[in-house]
Design an enzyme around this catalytic site. Structure first.
Site, PDB file in Angstrom:
ATOM      1  N   TYR A  67       0.842  -0.981  -0.003  1.00  0.00           N
ATOM      2  CA  TYR A  67       0.027  -0.061  -0.081  1.00  0.00           C
ATOM      3  C   TYR A  67       1.032   1.217  -0.140  1.00  0.00           C
ATOM      4  CZ  TYR A  67      -3.868   3.117   1.290  1.00  0.00           C
ATOM      5  OH  TYR A  67      -4.735   4.232   1.558  1.00  0.00           O
ATOM      6  N   LYS A 109       0.680   3.839  -3.045  1.00  0.00           N
ATOM      7  CA  LYS A 109       0.339   5.178  -3.121  1.00  0.00           C
ATOM      8  C   LYS A 109       1.558   6.515  -3.213  1.00  0.00           C
ATOM      9  CE  LYS A 109      -3.986   4.425  -1.963  1.00  0.00           C
ATOM     10  NZ  LYS A 109      -5.037   4.880  -2.895  1.00  0.00           N
ATOM     11  N   THR A 162     -16.908   4.896   3.230  1.00  0.00           N
ATOM     12  CA  THR A 162     -17.577   4.110   2.065  1.00  0.00           C
ATOM     13  C   THR A 162     -18.469   3.122   2.332  1.00  0.00           C
ATOM     14  OG1 THR A 162     -15.958   2.597   2.197  1.00  0.00           O
ATOM     15  CG2 THR A 162     -15.180   4.415   1.170  1.00  0.00           C
TER      16      THR A 162
END
Length: 278
Positions: free
Chosen positions: A168, A172, A203
């Site tokens: 991750y 990013k 979300t």
């Protein structure tokens, strides 16, 4: 409300989550929004029920023009076809929001990198990083003749903090650096490229995880710092309407700080600060 009525936008990965929130905010500002993704109404079995068709309809209800285009952003030919269609139908592109991301298909857990499945690499780099690049690759030629445009990579950034997941973190930060490099290449063409970092968003997945209906999330401690998916959408609208946007090109920006600079709020009237890792 800022007016983007004459603007044409593409928001990738917009069937749900962050992408949907951005598409809706652009629609509320009057933009024509091409909503892309893999989830379509006719093929919702074994997939989340939210679709690009539903998002496009919601954009129209907000006052914009919503156009759903099925697209697997891991397939270059489909991405090229998407932008060919935009060219044929609109003749130009003003805003590209790169949001397609496969990283959520596997649980993101804080583990040493050698204990994490290599499948995360495919999800985050092929479906995520590469899709940002290929969409930009095919989008820029639609912006060049008009010598204007804005490319936004939805990303994550908190200075030198490490989230605890190597894949991750690499993905990013690659998206952040991509925006910097694109800004350099596009600087003489009046086209801005920016990396935009939201906070902890409510979300559909997050709401389901905490068993929190949209109306009662305030009662859950873990969501006290959360923001709606439209908060980042309002940041995108503010950036797209900024006549001096080139001054920010190449930067990594946070939604919370932009809210204070431009004066917008989240849908509940709050102004959540920029997200930080404790």
């Amino acid at each position: 409300m800022l007016n983007l009525k004459e603007k044409v936008a593409v928001v990738t990965g917009a069937s749900r989550g962050c992408g949907r929130g951005i598409a809706l905010a652009l629609g509320a500002a009057g933009a024509t929004v091409y909503v892309t993704g893999r989830s379509v109404r006719e093929q919702t079995s074994n997939r989340p029920t939210e679709t690009i068709d539903e998002t496009a309809e919601m954009v129209a209800k907000r006052g914009g023009i919503g156009i759903a285009v099925p697209c697997d952003h891991a397939v270059d030919a489909e991405v090229e076809e998407l932008f060919d269609r935009v060219k044929q139908e609109q003749g130009r592109l003003d805003i590209l929001v790169n949001n397609a991301w496969g990283g959520n298909e596997l649980a993101i857990e804080s583990k040493p990198f050698w204990e994490i499945s290599l499948e995360h690499w495919r999800n985050m780099f092929v479906v995520g990083v590469r899709s940002h690049f290929t969409a930009s690759y095919f989008a820029v030629p639609l912006m060049l003749p008009h010598r204007r445009g804005l490319i936004i990579n939805t990303s994550f950034w908190d200075r030198d903090k490490y989230i605890g997941h190597m894949f991750y973190d690499l993905a990013k930060n690659t998206m952040n650096r991509m925006a910097f490099g694109m800004a350099k290449d596009l600087s003489t063409y009046n086209i801005a490229a920016i990396a935009l970092s939201p906070g902890f968003m409510r979300t559909e997945r997050v709401i389901a995880r905490f068993n929190a209906r949209a109306l009662n999330w305030q009662e859950i401690d873990e969501l006290s710092r959360s923001e709606s998916t439209e908060y980042i959408g309002r940041a995108v609208v503010a950036l797209a309407a900024d006549p001096n946007i080139l001054e920010k090109s190449g930067s990594i920006l946070t939604v919370g700080k932009l809210a204070r600079e431009y004066g917008f709020t989240d849908i509940d009237g709050r102004q959540p600060p920029a997200f930080t890792i404790d």
